[in-house]
Design a protein around this motif. Structure first.
Motif, short mmCIF file in Angstrom:
data_model
loop_
_atom_site.label_atom_id
_atom_site.label_comp_id
_atom_site.label_asym_id
_atom_site.label_seq_id
_atom_site.Cartn_x
_atom_site.Cartn_y
_atom_site.Cartn_z
N TRP A 110 75.66 44.11 -19.15
CA TRP A 110 76.21 43.76 -20.44
C TRP A 110 76.03 42.27 -20.71
O TRP A 110 75.73 41.87 -21.83
CB TRP A 110 77.69 44.14 -20.45
N GLU A 111 76.22 41.48 -19.69
CA GLU A 111 76.10 40.03 -19.87
C GLU A 111 74.71 39.67 -20.35
O GLU A 111 74.55 38.90 -21.27
CB GLU A 111 76.41 39.28 -18.57
N ARG B 268 74.17 40.73 -23.88
CA ARG B 268 74.81 39.83 -24.83
C ARG B 268 74.09 38.49 -24.92
O ARG B 268 74.09 37.85 -25.96
CB ARG B 268 76.26 39.62 -24.44
N SER B 269 73.51 38.05 -23.83
CA SER B 269 72.82 36.77 -23.91
C SER B 269 71.55 36.90 -24.76
O SER B 269 71.12 35.95 -25.39
CB SER B 269 72.51 36.21 -22.52
N LEU C 232 71.52 38.57 -27.40
CA LEU C 232 72.07 38.45 -28.74
C LEU C 232 72.18 36.97 -29.11
O LEU C 232 71.81 36.55 -30.21
CB LEU C 232 73.44 39.11 -28.73
N ASP C 233 72.68 36.17 -28.17
CA ASP C 233 72.77 34.73 -28.41
C ASP C 233 71.39 34.14 -28.70
O ASP C 233 71.22 33.33 -29.59
CB ASP C 233 73.37 34.03 -27.20
N PRO D 206 81.35 48.10 -20.52
CA PRO D 206 82.42 48.90 -19.93
C PRO D 206 82.74 50.15 -20.74
O PRO D 206 83.33 51.07 -20.21
CB PRO D 206 83.61 47.94 -19.91
#
Ligand SMILES: Cc1cc2nc3c(=O)[nH]c(=O)nc-3n(C[C@H](O)[C@H](O)[C@H](O)COP(=O)(O)OP(=O)(O)OC[C@H]3O[C@@H](n4cnc5c(N)ncnc54)[C@H](O)[C@@H]3O)c2cc1C
Ligand code: SF4
Lengths: 634, 162, 360
Positions: free
Chosen positions: A49-50, A53-54, A56-57, A272
């Motif tokens: 997930w991390e 999401r990165s 996305l950044d 999650p």
């Protein structure tokens, strides 16, 4: 030369590539109890997930928000980028980007090398082909026929639709309901099996769609024959993104393939709460990244495969398949791959993966460069030829009133009327996609509007704000996706002069549009202009000879881009003289080698290829299972 | 500068920004980017120019904003380009570098480069509100929101901005 | 107890209880939402690297909130099934904060930013009753206990008057999975024969109880919803989700319910939060008309949401669909408020007041 160390374990099946094709195949094979190894060249990206999401950044911070912008472009593993496309001039190939472009026109498409493959930034359009698309030679004397017909793929379409999670309503999707005057009188009958329906309801139409629907019923002539005239209809597009799951009628379940399935469970891939897939919430960034994974990506299927397969399923990322090796009988004995420990550092360890069967699922271009580099699949001389895409042409304008763009998925509807018809003997079929994001792709809106209004129109304050509302709210755009015919001169080759820092061959591409496709594009442009006239849309379309994809037809100029739909380079067929594999995607030349993906499709027609390639993977999966069980003997 | 002066200058920055963008100081603060942008502008502009840029602030927010902006800012060879870059910063989260000629005349800064200031800056660009949409890839509007009527223009009743 | 009069009296009592349950579920949403929206989202805190902090707490609270909304739908379905009329925009019943839940018997809840204290109070909201015996008789102090009581009363009523006398509501009012999708569990429609309706109504109440406190799950933290993935994670009930945040650690599905979690790390940064004032109120914006304007916009949206729910539950189900966008509008406005410093110089920011504006 030092010996290449063999991997310890020998798998039932070794698959190259963790995209749609590799993912579905792996899931099917482990479900049958076979052991599977996937070699994936890319980083394992969004797997956690991390990292997801990165990305996305990275997208937020990218100045040019191109399809590949969220994802790292590694020197170890260059990916094609739309920013690299320039016109090919003179005799020297254009080597700007990863592709070596020989022209005469630039091949404008791209794909992504990462765990999950191009599914990470696909749009999600999931159309079935039309019955005619499988019979182009018999019906129109053009291209080739497929070795099987629409009906033969129907159950696999169902399976693929349920795997990807396609949102649509079957009643709206028959050729007849779409307003298509099919070239065969019975094409619309039994287009869907009795009682079949998609796993989720249609994604709601956008307000923009409703605006365009005001032109419904308008007559548009295509081709020379008056009977080919179609009546416009805006229809919703089946999409691989989560919507509201369909509750089966009377609790009966829905027949899918040969099973009856219960209500579909939407899912995400990482995070999650991935098990509770979110519906599409309108983030309006499906290309290049869906922040909430409502849009299907292959990581969902790969996650299932890991879950089902447990120790049967193994994936090695940062592993570039480099050579397919043969034994003296012409069977594949191993695939050597370059395992690089550090993304971005072109250093690697050479290893060999071993299995009973081997599958190339690296996409239509990479399958070919790998096969050419290995000197395999030669007998038909079709390998790498017949490269097709959907030349993509945009037409944009200003509506007479606000239409609410920049909301929702990139496209929710289209004019599907032109996907088949008698006109197809002379003019390519096409689909007109209705864009929901204003002039984003066409002109870099809305940032370009801010720059224009501030720098050139000298606006500021509330006048600026109001003018932005006025201009952008009216932005509409149609995208034409036109079919191409298989041509042996549109092809991928390799050349020792062009390699990546890792020493892999870069694809060398020759590409052109024939008059058939050009005629289709011209007819599409004409149709767009008429729609604009009907709806009072001021045409702002501008094609310039300085555009990389500029071409002319009958004295008029147009500009096209790539659609990312890479098709045809290792087509299936009836004989080893006309195709690279048989209709089960098994190589004619090498008994335990299979090539899957859109490269297997003999023609492209007007549907975005992924649903079809996914359906075909089920066909291959059954054959591979049978072959593994037989112990590999033919 | 003392802390007190800092606050005054910051407030002046908000006042000038409000006049240039058409969004009031609370709305600008509501982006959560005000401090970040203030910091950026301080890095890019020489102190005397920054001072000059903020000096009309006390006169702004009354009756003759348009006169002040049209006379003192936009056509000014020094302040005009700064104003245009600042407007674009607020609208898109992206700093547009000052023209070459400006740098030669008034001093170059190594921070004066094209850049999206932060992920927040991207998401909070005023342009998305102005056009009645949401930043692509963030601030999702919810399932089916795309079928609803377009939001009305600001000041024309039913303000559905988000 | 056979006369019609007592039947209607019983129905009235049941409707009253379910109406309270509805308002109860509703009352938890503003505190959850406020805390959730106060967490600075990815990219909103100052870091050179775009790392992600608090992504998980945001997800956890969001998920709990989604489930609370589902609970409202379930309660409304049960209430409608027995011939009641869910009421959601009666200012006299709507909460103002701080408020004590369950008519003062339950825990006190505030509108606060995301703090350990606030998460502890969430945990209190989701606490399971220790012993359901007294609750069945009406002596309840937890939400779980309250539902235990409702369930018991409903069972009693059905036994006394017969299922067909109790379930007289119009089936057209039932919200189905096709009308509402919350990704938070299944919507149970109370339809079919009287017997089926009774079973569904009981199932609906049980689903609410299970998702909340996980009371009926034996001694394990997991609620058997499998999260696919390498560790084969199981979902846990709300109470335990909040415990996970407080301990910065996930539960292992086999962890005992009375022990702290022992699973993997969960990253929580209590400082990456907007310094929103506690229990925001309109009075604080009197000297800041620009802030008051945004606050009013928020309250207009909240009012629209409540009116929309009222319509969806009583007249037109399709109204539900437009409410999702309204909620995102509210989120965006709440976050705007939470970034604006209060004029009092305290360093605290404004926040949403969740005030119902009434009909014009
Ligand atoms: C912007 C964009 C939008 C699109 N939208 C749509 C759409 O709406 N609908 C639609 O139908 N299609 C769409 N497509 C096309 C779609 O993405 C492709 O058809 C699809 O991804 C092909 O699937 P695949 O599994 O064959 O290949 P891919 O998804 O490309 O996956 C191939 C994988 O193999 C790996 N690989 C390649 N070579 C090697 C090697 N030598 N060793 C190890 N690994 C290797 C790659 O890294 C990659 O992960 C779109 C494409 C683009 C670019
Ligand atoms: S519109 Fe948004 S939420 Fe929906 S699929 Fe696209 S990116 Fe995902």
């Amino acid at each position: 030369m030092t010996a290449i160390p063999d991997d310890e374990r020998c798998y039932d099946v070794v698959i190259v590539g963790a995209g749609f094709a590799g993912g579905i195949l792996a899931k099917e094979l482990v479900s049958e109890g076979h052991s599977v190894l996937i070699l994936e060249a890319g980083e394992d990206h969004g797997k956690t997930w991390e990292t997801y999401r990165s990305y996305l950044d990275q997208y937020y911070l990218s100045l040019a928000k191109t399809p590949n912008s969220p994802y790292p472009n590694l020197p170890t593993l260059p990916s094609p980028s739309v920013l690299d496309i320039t016109a090919v001039r003179g005799t020297e190939p254009d080597t700007n980007g990863y592709f070596v472009q020989r022209g005469p026109l630039p091949f404008g498409s791209n794909y992504l090398m990462a765990y999950g493959g191009t599914s990470l930034h696909w749009l999600g359009t999931s159309l079935r082909m039309m019955p005619a698309d499988f019979e182009m030679q018999s019906r129109f004397g053009l291209g080739v026929d497929w070795p099987f017909k629409y009906d033969d793929l129907k159950k696999d379409y169902e399976r693929a639709e349920w795997e990807i999670g396609v949102s649509a309503d079957a009643v709206e999707q028959t050729p007849k309901a779409l307003g298509i005057k099919t070239s065969g009188p019975k094409d619309s009958n039994d287009y869907f099996a009795k009682d079949y329906d998609y796993p989720m309801h249609s994604i709601p139409s956008s307000y923009v769609d409703e605006f365009f629907a005001r032109a419904d019923g308008m007559a548009i002539e295509v081709g020379e024959d008056a009977s080919d005239t179609v009546h416009l209809k805006v229809s919703r597009t089946p999409q691989g993104r989560n919507s509201t799951p369909r509750s089966p009628k009377n609790g009966q379940g829905i027949p899918v393939g040969d099973e009856v399935r219960k209500q579909f469970q939407p899912r995400g891939a990482t995070g999650p709460f991935a098990y509770m897939g979110q519906r599409c919430e309108g983030n309006s960034s499906c290309i290049p990244i869906c922040p909430i994974q409502a849009k299907y990506n292959a990581m969902k299927t790969l996650e299932d495969a890991n879950h089902i397969g447990k120790s049967l399923m193994e994936t090695i990322t940062q592993a570039i398949a480099s050579k397919v090796e043969l034994d003296e009988n012409g069977r594949v004995s191993g695939i050597t791959y370059k395992k690089y420990p550090f993304p971005g550092v072109p250093q690697y360890e050479l290893r060999r993966a071993r299995g009973k069967h081997y599958v190339l699922a690296g996409g239509a271009v990479e399958n070919v460069t790998l096969a050419l580099a290995s000197g395999i699949c030669k007998s038909s001389d079709e390998l790498g030829r017949n490269l097709m895409d959907h030349p993509y042409m945009m037409t944009w304008g200003a509506a007479p009133e606000p239409v609410g763009p920049f909301r929702g998925p990139g496209s929710t509807s289209s004019y599907a009327n032109f996907r088949d018809g008698g006109f197809r003997d002379k003019t390519a079929a096409f689909r007109l996609e209705i864009g929901n994001w204003g002039w984003n792709f066409a002109a870099g809106s809305p940032n370009s509007d801010v720059a224009r209004l501030v720098e050139q129109e000298n606006l500021y304050g509330s006048a600026l704000r109001d003018k932005l509302y006025h201009d952008v709210q009216r932005q509409v755009r149609l995208g034409t996706l036109v079919e191409q015919l298989p041509r042996s001169t549109n092809r991928i080759t390799i050349d020792p002069a062009y390699r990546t820092p890792m020493g892999e061959y870069r694809p060398v591409i020759s590409y052109d549009l024939d008059d058939y496709s050009r005629a289709g594009l011209a007819a599409a442009y004409e149709a767009c202009v008429r729609i604009f006239q009907r709806l009072g849309i001021k045409n702002h379309t501008a094609y310039s000879p300085s555009d990389a994809g500029y071409f002319t037809y009958e004295g008029k100029g147009y500009t096209f881009f790539g659609a990312g739909h890479l098709v045809g380079t290792h087509r299936i067929g009836t004989h080893k003289s006309n195709s690279v594999t048989n209709d089960q995607m098994r190589s004619w030349d090498h008994d335990n080698l299979w090539l899957v993906g859109a490269g297997s499709m003999p023609t492209i027609a007007t549907s975005n290829p992924t649903l079809t390639l996914s359906a075909m993977v089920y066909r291959a999966a059954r054959a591979i299972t049978a072959a593994v069980r037989e112990g590999g003997a033919k | 500068m003392t802390t007190h002066d800092d606050t005054i200058a910051y407030d002046a920055f908000l006042t000038v920004s409000a006049a240039l963008t058409g969004y009031n100081a609370a709305e600008l603060q509501a982006t959560g980017c005000a401090a970040e942008y203030w910091h950026h502008v301080q890095q890019v502009l020489p102190e005397d120019i920054l001072k000059k840029f903020l000096s009309p602030a006390p006169r702004l927010g009354k009756k003759d904003d348009d006169k002040i902006i049209r006379e003192s800012y936009l056509p000014d060879r020094c302040l005009g380009p700064v104003a245009r870059s600042l407007i674009q910063l607020w609208y898109t989260g992206q700093w547009v570098p000052l023209p070459q000629e400006w740098r030669e005349n008034y001093g170059a800064s190594r921070f004066d480069v094209v850049k999206i200031i932060s992920t927040r800056a991207y998401k909070e660009g005023l342009v998305w509100d102005a056009i009645g949409a949401h930043p692509q890839g963030a601030k999702q509007q919810g399932f089916g929101a795309w079928s609803l009527e377009p939001p009305k223009q600001r000041g024309q009743a039913d303000d559905r901005n988000s | 107890m056979t006369s019609n009069d007592t039947l209607e009296k019983t129905r009235g009592k049941l409707c009253g209880l379910l109406q309270k349950a509805l308002i109860l579920e509703l009352s938890t949403i503003p505190p959850y939402a406020t805390a959730c929206y106060s967490i600075l989202e990815q990219g909103q805190y100052d870091r050179s690297e775009p790392t992600i902090v608090n992504a998980e707490p945001i997800e956890v609270i969001r998920q709990v909130m989604v489930e609370e909304m589902l609970h409202m739908v379930l309660v409304a379905n049960v209430l409608n099934s027995i011939g009641g009329h869910p009421k959601l925009n009666d200012p006299d019943q709507l909460p103002t904060y701080p408020t004590k839940l369950l008519d003062g018997r339950g825990p006190e809840v505030h509108l606060r930013r995301f703090t350990p204290q606030q998460v502890k109070s969430f945990r209190l909201i989701e606490t399971a009753p220790k012993d359901t015996g007294p609750a069945k008789k009406g002596d309840y102090h937890t939400i779980g206990g309250f539902y235990t009581y409702i369930k018991q009363e409903l069972e009693n009523a059905c036994d006394t008057f017969g299922n067909d006398a109790i379930f007289i509501g119009d089936e057209k009012r039932q919200i189905s999975n096709d009308d509402y999708f919350g990704a938070g569990g299944e919507v149970i429609e109370v339809v079919g024969t009287p017997k089926q309706r009774r079973n569904s109504a009981m199932r609906a109440i049980t689903e609410i109880m299970e998702e909340g406190e996980g009371a009926d799950l034996g001694h394990r933290a997991g609620d058997k919803d499998i999260i696919p993935g390498p560790e084969g994670r199981e979902d846990v009930a709300h109470y335990f989700k909040f415990n996970e945040i407080l301990h910065s650690r996930y539960y292992h599905p086999d962890d005992a319910v009375d022990e702290p979690p022992t699973g993997g790390d969960l990253i929580v940064d209590w400082s990456a939060v907007s310094p929103m004032q506690d229990d925001p109120c309109e009075g604080n914006y009197a000297r800041a008309p620009e802030v008051a304007a945004i606050s009013a916009e928020f309250n207009t949206a909240w009012t629209g949401l409540l009116d929309g729910l009222e319509t969806a539950f009583n007249t037109d189900k399709s109204a539900l669909r437009d409410l999702v966008p309204t909620m995102y509008i509210m989120k965006s406005l709440a976050q705007k408020l939470m970034r604006i410093p209060l004029p009092d110089g305290s360093g605290e920011t404004a926040g949403p007041t969740w005030t119902y504006l009434g009909k014009a």
